[in-house]
Design a protein around this motif. Structure first.
Motif, mmCIF file in Angstrom:
data_model
loop_
_atom_site.group_PDB
_atom_site.id
_atom_site.type_symbol
_atom_site.label_atom_id
_atom_site.label_comp_id
_atom_site.label_asym_id
_atom_site.label_seq_id
_atom_site.Cartn_x
_atom_site.Cartn_y
_atom_site.Cartn_z
ATOM 1 N N THR A 1 -84.997 145.224 -9.622
ATOM 2 C CA THR A 1 -85.284 145.645 -8.243
ATOM 3 C C THR A 1 -85.099 144.484 -7.278
ATOM 4 O O THR A 1 -85.512 143.349 -7.560
ATOM 5 N N ASP A 2 -84.463 144.769 -6.158
ATOM 6 C CA ASP A 2 -84.216 143.746 -5.143
ATOM 7 C C ASP A 2 -85.534 143.136 -4.678
ATOM 8 O O ASP A 2 -86.513 143.837 -4.426
ATOM 9 N N ARG A 3 -85.547 141.816 -4.561
ATOM 10 C CA ARG A 3 -86.779 141.128 -4.152
ATOM 11 C C ARG A 3 -87.258 141.574 -2.781
ATOM 12 O O ARG A 3 -88.453 141.573 -2.503
ATOM 13 N N ARG A 4 -86.327 141.956 -1.918
ATOM 14 C CA ARG A 4 -86.745 142.421 -0.590
ATOM 15 C C ARG A 4 -87.551 143.707 -0.690
ATOM 16 O O ARG A 4 -88.489 143.928 0.075
#
Length: 295
Positions: free
Chosen positions: A266-269
């Motif tokens: 999952t994207d850190r953002r």
């Protein structure tokens, strides 16, 4: 108010979010002045409907123009809870009646033991008390009606507790995410990891609050108070249900979003946004305040 794509939701801070999906915009507005944005004159029907939006958002997650008014706001009796919740509520009521009630209450409890739970349970019990026990209808019918309202109110508390988000899975995923980021030397000391460090000790708060409110509702049904006049008990059960509904409305979507996280991909953002959202929800102190039951 019937503009395509218009909807209302609550944001993480409790404000009313006005959604205009056609433009991909989300505006958070003060409901006291929202009528100006829609060019609605004060005192009109649309003005009054707009002022009901905050209360309606305690019952549902999203409101769109044309949606029916929640029965809770119309002072209608909500639909009966599922049979297993009603069974648990009436079982608790029967135990209490048999232990603390007067002659009429004990007779009603004994009759209810023989009847399966359902919409006609109390009517059947009253009929049995009148035909078999010789009690007067003028005494038994009002008592049964009040007790039926109490049983339904407690059953709705049980249903609201059963309908809470999967807090435990959210907590587990959040811990896994923290462990995964902490094991990666690139992110071991960055701001997101520190935010998760602050979040992990707090994230169990909504689950514990829901468990405590449910325990208070169950305990209230066991307190040795006279059941012949249960109005206060009904109001108390309704308050417990409202608290549980508030919790589920504020946490359901976020809990579901955390379940979709994969700590490795999952994207850190996205993780950062979920963590920020959770911290904002945890900052709503009144949502988790535990009130002492009435004496």
């Amino acid at each position: 108010m019937r503009e395509p794509g218009l909807a209302f939701e609550r944001d993480a801070g409790g404000g009313i979010g006005v959604i205009r999906s056609f433009a991909h915009l989300r505006l958070v507005v003060d409901i006291e002045s929202a009528h100006r944005m829609f060019d609605i004159a004060a005192g009109t029907r649309d003005f009054r409907l707009l002022r009901l939006v905050p209360a309606a958002l305690r019952c549902v997650e999203r409101i769109e123009p044309g949606d029916p008014m929640p029965g809770f706001l119309l002072d209608d009796d909500p639909e009966l809870p599922e049979e297993h919740h009603l069974y648990a509520a009436t079982s608790a009521l029967v135990e209490r009646l048999a232990a603390t009630a007067g002659e009429e209450g004990q007779a009603l409890a004994e009759a209810m033991r023989r009847i399966p739970p359902g919409p006609t349970m109390f009517e059947s019990a009253v009929a049995h008390c009148i035909t078999q026990g010789g009690f007067a209808m003028g005494t038994m019918a009002p008592l049964a009606r009040r007790l039926q309202k109490l049983a339904n109110a407690h059953a709705r508390v049980l249903a609201a507790a059963a309908g809470q988000p999967d807090y435990a899975s959210m907590e587990k995923m959040l811990r896994r995410t923290r462990e995964s980021l902490g094991a990666d030397r690139r992110w071991a000391g960055d701001l997101l990891t520190r935010a998760l460090d602050a979040l992990v000790p707090q994230i169990a708060r909504p689950r514990r609050t829901a468990e405590t409110i449910l325990a208070q509702g169950v305990a209230a049904m066991r307190r040795p108070l006279p059941l012949e006049a249960p109005t206060r008990l009904i109001r108390e059960q309704e308050r417990y249900r409202e608290r549980l509904l508030d919790l589920s409305v504020f946490w359901r979507r976020l809990a579901t979003a955390w379940l979709a996280v994969d700590p490795d991909t999952t994207d850190r953002r996205e993780i950062e946004a979920l963590a920020r959202n959770a911290l904002r929800r945890l900052a709503l102190v009144p949502l988790y305040r535990i009130e002492e039951p009435e004496a």
